[in-house]
Design an enzyme around this catalytic site. Structure first.
Site, short mmCIF file in Angstrom:
data_model
loop_
_atom_site.label_atom_id
_atom_site.label_comp_id
_atom_site.label_asym_id
_atom_site.label_seq_id
_atom_site.Cartn_x
_atom_site.Cartn_y
_atom_site.Cartn_z
CG ASP A 1 -2.17 -0.85 1.00
OD1 ASP A 1 -2.35 -1.35 -0.12
OD2 ASP A 1 -2.95 -1.01 1.95
N GLY A 2 2.00 1.23 0.68
CA GLY A 2 2.88 2.41 0.70
C GLY A 2 3.35 2.77 -0.70
NE ARG B 1 3.96 22.01 26.15
CZ ARG B 1 3.74 23.31 26.07
NH1 ARG B 1 2.91 23.90 26.91
NH2 ARG B 1 4.33 24.03 25.13
CG ASP C 1 -0.90 9.97 22.38
OD1 ASP C 1 -0.79 10.82 23.30
OD2 ASP C 1 -0.69 8.76 22.56
CB ALA D 1 -4.25 3.60 7.24
CE1 TYR D 2 -2.36 7.06 14.61
CE2 TYR D 2 -1.39 8.79 13.25
CZ TYR D 2 -1.60 8.21 14.49
OH TYR D 2 -1.03 8.78 15.60
CB SER E 1 -4.56 2.06 14.63
OG SER E 1 -4.10 3.37 14.35
#
Length: 287
Positions: A70-71, A151, A170, A182-183, A186
């Site tokens: 995929d990349g 931070r 985050d 993807a991200y 997750s």
């Protein structure tokens, strides 16, 4: 007359693509089709592909073949972003969402494309101009991510200029439907059909009472502003760091319709690939 006169290759930087390239070159030779590749990629493999720069590859290729995962597909689509050039993904590793075929399926796949026996799945991209100047385009996502040791990300979200929510997390991810597996996935975001013309804003590991994803129309734009309490953040574009942002910086993200053209041959569906790769099964209560 076949539609393919020139095939462009884009290769994974490490995986062995020799068998796939030999198959493509042999298919092309029998049809007087030219095979092009980037010098730094085809130069490391003994093959007859003609090395050309990226601009020439994009200008001349009737079909781009991505050899990798995929990349590699994402990089290939960024190369031809906004053009009508179809991109065929060939899987050289683990099952990917964007790759359509495996190496042993190459000859019939190329012949089907040459005979116009395929469909195009248009893919939306997201685009932003960073505070330090460069404009970036992503087919999976643009993420503002916490730098380890600094931070949290503290980001104010405005849609069409209207303030909506502030996230402490985050990372804050602006994801396309393509990037929903993807991200975004997750981070707990939804799986979205690649045919949906919209995009998502999702906090990862949110420290806020409101931690839900936003689903926006492709006609809307979203502005992300770093609040005074935020740490410096890395700007990740399809997983690669493209810049940094500091408190007070802001970035506006917009959608680009039909930015990429993915070849589909009807062998699998998005939902079949999602079930296999993400191991989607469901609750034991229904078995």
């Amino acid at each position: 007359m076949g539609m393919v006169k020139t095939v462009g290759l884009v290769l994974h930087p490490r995986r062995d693509s020799k068998q796939a390239i030999d198959t493509i070159v042999e298919w092309a030779r029998d049809r007087a089709v030219t095979v092009l590749g980037l010098p730094e990629e085809v130069g490391r493999i003994d093959c007859s592909a003609v090395p050309v720069d990226a601009a020439t590859l994009v200008e001349r290729a009737d079909l781009l073949v991505s050899l990798g995962g995929d990349g590699t597909m994402l990089r290939t689509m960024r190369l031809v972003c906004g053009r009508s050039t179809p991109v065929l993904g060939v899987n050289l590793g683990k099952l990917g969402f964007l790759a359509e075929i495996d190496v042993d399926e190459l000859p019939p796949a190329l012949s089907a494309i040459d005979s116009h026996a395929f469909t195009i799945e248009p893919r939306l991209a997201v685009r932003a101009t960073l505070p330090d100047g460069p404009t970036v385009t992503a087919f999976n996502d643009i993420a503002l991510a916490r730098i380890p040791g600094d931070r949290l990300s503290a980001v104010a979200i405005s849609v069409e200029g209207h303030p909506f929510v502030r996230y402490a997390a985050d990372a804050v991810i602006v994801s396309t439907a393509t990037g929903s597996t993807a991200y975004n996935f997750s981070a707990g975001g939804p799986i979205v059909s690649p045919l949906v013309e919209g995009f998502l804003v999702v906090p990862a590991a949110a420290h806020s009472s409101f931690n839900r994803a936003l689903v926006l129309s492709a006609d809307e734009q979203v502005t992300l502003e770093l609040l005074p309490t935020s740490g410096r953040l890395a700007v990740e574009v399809d997983g690669s760091v493209a810049g940094r942002m500091s408190p007070g910086d802001r970035v506006t993200v917009t959608a680009v319709r039909s930015a990429g053209q993915v070849v589909r041959l009807g062998t699998t569906t998005f939902y079949e690939r999602a079930r296999r790769k993400l191991r989607v099964s469901g609750s034991a209560e229904v078995d």
